[in-house]
Design an enzyme around this catalytic site. Structure first.
Site, PDB file in Angstrom:
ATOM      1  N   ILE A 182       0.813  -1.215   0.000  1.00  0.00           N
ATOM      2  CA  ILE A 182       0.000   0.000   0.000  1.00  0.00           C
ATOM      3  C   ILE A 182       0.848   1.268   0.000  1.00  0.00           C
ATOM      4  O   ILE A 182       0.308   2.372  -0.034  1.00  0.00           O
ATOM      5  CB  ILE A 182      -0.956   0.033   1.210  1.00  0.00           C
ATOM      6  CG1 ILE A 182      -0.178  -0.099   2.522  1.00  0.00           C
ATOM      7  CG2 ILE A 182      -2.013  -1.048   1.083  1.00  0.00           C
ATOM      8  CD1 ILE A 182      -1.056  -0.008   3.767  1.00  0.00           C
ATOM      9  N   GLY A 183       2.168   1.124   0.025  1.00  0.00           N
ATOM     10  CA  GLY A 183       3.026   2.300   0.000  1.00  0.00           C
ATOM     11  C   GLY A 183       4.484   1.902  -0.101  1.00  0.00           C
ATOM     12  O   GLY A 183       4.875   0.808   0.317  1.00  0.00           O
TER      13      GLY A 183
ATOM     14  N   THR B 216      11.693   5.697   0.295  1.00  0.00           N
ATOM     15  CA  THR B 216      13.122   5.517   0.132  1.00  0.00           C
ATOM     16  C   THR B 216      13.667   4.477   1.093  1.00  0.00           C
ATOM     17  O   THR B 216      14.538   3.679   0.738  1.00  0.00           O
ATOM     18  CB  THR B 216      13.847   6.853   0.361  1.00  0.00           C
ATOM     19  OG1 THR B 216      13.286   7.846  -0.501  1.00  0.00           O
ATOM     20  CG2 THR B 216      15.327   6.719   0.081  1.00  0.00           C
ATOM     21  N   PHE B 217      13.161   4.448   2.317  1.00  0.00           N
ATOM     22  CA  PHE B 217      13.731   3.604   3.351  1.00  0.00           C
ATOM     23  C   PHE B 217      12.797   2.504   3.828  1.00  0.00           C
ATOM     24  O   PHE B 217      13.132   1.798   4.790  1.00  0.00           O
ATOM     25  CB  PHE B 217      14.153   4.465   4.560  1.00  0.00           C
ATOM     26  CG  PHE B 217      15.044   5.606   4.188  1.00  0.00           C
ATOM     27  CD1 PHE B 217      16.213   5.389   3.495  1.00  0.00           C
ATOM     28  CD2 PHE B 217      14.696   6.903   4.523  1.00  0.00           C
ATOM     29  CE1 PHE B 217      17.042   6.437   3.142  1.00  0.00           C
ATOM     30  CE2 PHE B 217      15.517   7.958   4.177  1.00  0.00           C
ATOM     31  CZ  PHE B 217      16.699   7.729   3.476  1.00  0.00           C
TER      32      PHE B 217
ATOM     33  N   ASP C  63       9.355  15.464   7.918  1.00  0.00           N
ATOM     34  CA  ASP C  63       8.793  15.012   6.647  1.00  0.00           C
ATOM     35  C   ASP C  63       7.279  15.152   6.643  1.00  0.00           C
ATOM     36  O   ASP C  63       6.556  14.241   6.242  1.00  0.00           O
ATOM     37  CB  ASP C  63       9.197  13.556   6.380  1.00  0.00           C
ATOM     38  CG  ASP C  63       9.145  13.210   4.891  1.00  0.00           C
ATOM     39  OD1 ASP C  63       9.120  14.141   4.063  1.00  0.00           O
ATOM     40  OD2 ASP C  63       9.131  12.018   4.558  1.00  0.00           O
TER      41      ASP C  63
END
Length: 478
Positions: A71-72, A75-76, A188
């Site tokens: 679902i997503g 970067t990490f 973020d």
């Protein structure tokens, strides 16, 4: 087993939207040979393989949870939708649903520990996500967290009215106030990290992978990533093409310290003269300045949401970083434009910022931060209220005369309204169905100087939140 029962008791009930998504996925898989083209089919196969590899590396996860789909992706980390395996025979309406966050193996262990501590200490209240369980096997680590259904911000950014925007911003600022009370910068803040269940009026601030302690010097925390060569796109993020979530430059090795420019050597207008440096105000760098060490400062965050102090590499950043990002989210709703800033690198972002707040305001901010900005052209800045009217197709009054400064017709002018704000950028005045207080709040959050920017607690006391709220969708019933 007691821990699993506790998870089962705490997990939220499934939302109808979850069931619709699952059914859509099943139908898509059944009809893939008929309806799907090569790239989409390949993507599904890749996700299936990733899930298979994850459960193979972490057998305990496969024993407790059933992993359904991705679902997503960032970067990490990658995030998957899961449910308890012991509920596999139950109808979907009775299952418990979780977000399973798998961190990339190259993430620094101390950074993972810091994120986990943030979730444990701050999560579970005030619209901040918590963690139910953490599983680890060698270098494979997953966080098990609550899941709420949500849509992409770009799908409803132009649909929100003043009442819904008030609830949304209050929830976001409440979460930031809670996080900041622990001395933590989220770093973020953006719509894809603030999940919004519109039907049930639920909110969750997620993803503390870049969170940073305010009291820590720029070089104290561990690196966010062992290698910056491998970058993966975030599918849940609607940011501009090419936007990246940069890793913190937090190496503990000794580096040359940047020499701040003294106030007397920085002309407020950016012009040469009156300073000790030979290149002050010039479009070049003298030999003395060239010998200075490179400026080092935290740059973590998503392009388009970085405030001036991050773009100018100011080392002593505070929680004001998050408030600027919240202001960008607010401006996106007011103007129905997402992403609001579209620059792909820091220099382009500074130029875009100069267009928005004006060259003079940007140079004053740089001077206050011990930096200098030299611009080849001068910009007056924009009025957010006029910009919102332009973006939403709202015409100004028919009798409005042309602007005396830009000589453009009233429907094309974006010059700041000096009667509203004496400083370059203005944001007050009702427009597009939003009260003037909404634009005034945006002006407080998008204050370029971090020391003068509103805190989360101050923003929650703003007159914009004084108006009574209607419950979700109550306006549709009137």
């Amino acid at each position: 087993m007691s821990r699993i029962r506790a998870i089962e008791a705490k997990a939220p009930k499934v939302h109808k939207e979850v069931l619709q998504n699952l059914q859509a996925d099943r139908n898509a898989l059944n009809d893939s040979s008929k309806k799907k083209e090569g790239p989409l089919l390949y993507k599904d196969e890749v996700e299936k393989q990733q899930i298979k590899e994850l459960v193979h590396k972490l057998p305990k996860l496969d024993k407790i949870f059933e992993v359904h789909r991705k679902i997503g992706e960032g970067t990490f980390s990658s995030v998957y939708l899961g449910s308890l395996r012991q509920h596999s025979n139950l109808p979907d309406t009775e299952k418990r649903w979780f977000a399973i966050k798998h961190l990339v193996p190259t993430a620094h262990p101390a950074r993972i520990e810091h994120e986990l501590r943030c979730l444990q200490d701050m999560g579970g209240k005030n619209n901040v996500i918590g963690v139910d369980l953490c599983l680890r096997h060698f270098d494979t680590i997953v966080f098990i967290m609550p899941y709420i259904p949500h849509r992409k911000f770009s799908e409803y950014v132009g649909e929100m009215d003043a009442a819904e925007l008030r609830r949304y911003m209050r929830a976001l600022l409440t979460a930031l106030r809670h996080v900041h009370s622990f001395g933590v910068i989220h770093r973020d803040v953006k719509p894809s990290n603030f999940l919004y269940d519109r039907q049930n009026g639920r909110y969750l601030l997620v993803d503390f992978g870049l969170a940073q302690r305010v009291c820590a010097p720029p070089a104290a925390p561990p690196p966010a990533h062992a290698s910056s060569a491998c970058k993966r796109p975030r599918e849940e993020d609607d940011a501009a093409p090419g936007a990246k979530r940069m890793a913190l430059d937090l190496s503990v090795r000794a580096r040359a310290t940047p020499v701040p420019v003294t106030p007397k050597s920085v002309p407020a207008s950016g012009a040469a003269g009156g300073g000790a440096c030979a290149c002050a105000g010039a479009g070049g760098v003298c030999a003395a300045c060239a010998r200075r060490g490179a400026a080092r400062a935290p740059r973590a965050g998503t392009q388009g949401f970085r405030p001036p102090e991050v773009l100018l590499k100011y080392p002593h950043q505070t929680t004001a970083v998050d408030l600027w990002a919240a202001g960008v989210v607010l401006a996106s709703v007011l103007t129905a434009r997402y992403p609001f800033f579209r620059a792909a690198d820091d220099m382009s972002a500074l130029a875009e910022l100069a267009d928005f707040i004006g060259t003079d305001a940007l140079q004053r901010t740089a001077k206050a931060l011990g930096r200098r900005v030299v611009s080849s052209s001068w910009r007056r800045g924009l009025c957010l209220r006029k910009l919102a009217m332009r973006r939403r197709g709202v015409a100004p009054p028919a009798a409005a005369p042309p602007c005396a400064r830009c000589n453009l017709p009233a429907e094309q002018c974006l010059c700041p309204d000096d009667s509203i704000s004496a400083g370059g950028w203005s944001g007050a005045g009702a427009a597009c169905g939003f009260p003037g207080a909404a634009f005034a709040l945006a002006a407080r959050l998008l204050e370029p100087q971090p020391a003068r920017r509103a805190t989360a607690a101050e923003a929650l006391r703003h007159p914009f939140f004084a108006a009574p709220d209607l419950p979700p969708h109550a306006a549709d019933a009137l």
